[in-house]
Design an enzyme around this catalytic site. Sequence first.
Site, PDB file in Angstrom:
ATOM      1  N   TYR A  47       1.029  -1.173   0.124  1.00  0.00           N
ATOM      2  CA  TYR A  47      -0.009   0.064  -0.094  1.00  0.00           C
ATOM      3  C   TYR A  47       1.037   1.223  -0.052  1.00  0.00           C
ATOM      4  O   TYR A  47       1.770   1.435   1.075  1.00  0.00           O
ATOM      5  CB  TYR A  47      -0.858  -0.088   1.265  1.00  0.00           C
ATOM      6  N   ASP A  92      -6.983  -0.698  -4.735  1.00  0.00           N
ATOM      7  CA  ASP A  92      -8.465  -0.763  -4.555  1.00  0.00           C
ATOM      8  C   ASP A  92      -8.757  -0.363  -3.064  1.00  0.00           C
ATOM      9  O   ASP A  92      -9.844  -0.866  -2.643  1.00  0.00           O
ATOM     10  CB  ASP A  92      -8.887  -2.132  -4.760  1.00  0.00           C
ATOM     11  N   HIS A  95     -10.598  -6.883  -3.447  1.00  0.00           N
ATOM     12  CA  HIS A  95     -10.231  -6.855  -2.063  1.00  0.00           C
ATOM     13  C   HIS A  95     -10.854  -7.953  -1.351  1.00  0.00           C
ATOM     14  O   HIS A  95     -11.102  -7.681   0.039  1.00  0.00           O
ATOM     15  CB  HIS A  95     -10.144  -5.504  -1.453  1.00  0.00           C
ATOM     16  N   ARG A 128     -13.789  -6.892   0.746  1.00  0.00           N
ATOM     17  CA  ARG A 128     -13.744  -6.414   2.155  1.00  0.00           C
ATOM     18  C   ARG A 128     -13.772  -4.830   2.004  1.00  0.00           C
ATOM     19  O   ARG A 128     -13.492  -4.384   3.197  1.00  0.00           O
ATOM     20  CB  ARG A 128     -12.184  -6.861   2.607  1.00  0.00           C
ATOM     21  N   ARG A 144      -8.245 -16.413   1.333  1.00  0.00           N
ATOM     22  CA  ARG A 144      -8.747 -17.100   2.838  1.00  0.00           C
ATOM     23  C   ARG A 144      -8.486 -18.660   2.988  1.00  0.00           C
ATOM     24  O   ARG A 144      -8.186 -19.097   4.020  1.00  0.00           O
ATOM     25  CB  ARG A 144     -10.167 -16.738   2.840  1.00  0.00           C
TER      26      ARG A 144
END
Length: 367
Positions: free
Chosen positions: A160, A188, A256, A259, A314
């Site tokens: 980021y 994003d 994302h 999220r 995940r």
Amino acid sequence: MRYSLITATLASGVFAARPFLNEPDTGIVDALGASFPVGSLPDIKNMNYTYYRNGAGGEWSYRNNLEVYNRYRFKPRMMVDITKVQDSLPTSILGHNFSAPFYISPCARADYAHPEAEINLVKGAAAAGILYIPSLYSHLPMETIAENAAENQTLFAQLYIPNNDTQTQTYFDRAEKAGYKALVWTIDSPGDASRQRAARFDVGSSNVELTRNTWEDLEKYRSMTKLPIILKGVQTAAVAKAAIEHKVPAIVLSNHGGRNLDGSPSALEVAIEMYQEDPTMFQKIEVYADGGVRYGSDALRLLALGVRAVGIGRPFMYANAFGQPGVEKVAQILKGELIGDSANLGVPDLKKIDAEVVNWTPNGWYS
């Protein structure tokens, strides 16, 4: 249990929507019992699970990510020799060779599943021969993760990028020095996310400032590093076209993991939009995609449109509760499903899969 199902059904009528059963059934409770054996798992608290599981707002984007794949039915081809499909499993990502067209997506805080945190992920990726992209917000520093990589293992670094060129230069220099081969700029997440499930357990977002992400910034960042910069979080065909025009080497279609913005499109929907507007885009830039992929059949739909590699997040994070063997097991399952599902679909070569193996008209229960 019966009362819960009846309540869910009544609630769905009120909101004019069917009940959402939350996740595919993994069978883990059947295998391990309702109470996990003492000593076989770390102490995973609700907060830890919620950090991985949560989505933005009412979690409609999260839900859509999971369900979108089965809106599109396959068109299996019979009487095809598929006996060598496994030979087509290896692929390249930005010129680096891997054993399969999927990778471990950047996910923060692997320590929430296991004390060894990202060490299990980097070692599991090495054993499976797949790419791993550690998150900037990993529990362990990017240097420590790289130090635990196998010899000649390829890693990309997810970043980021802050509104601070000095700090940005530091990130770039650290990634280069540690041996990462590419930078994955997450575009994003320019703002904070409303994660209501997470708020119940006091689990916040790691990225809370408003961040400037522009094409002008991209040009500036290119002058600050020798590493190729990949854009992660492309959600429209228009941005994909702009990335091609700006000579970006690769993009990741992603919302994302559902999220950040509820109502954002899934990677599959963006890939369909790109294919419908101009299928040659997939030849002009390397396209990767993540979000809701749980089965080999999910990945096949993305590959059929021209996506080169599919990110899995995940499932690997949950599997890390079992340590490195859990990470390796997920990779093993996905490889097996890609081979078996390709065979059953009548695709003898994954590198030659095309959009004709799917009916792209939405239909069925999930439409």
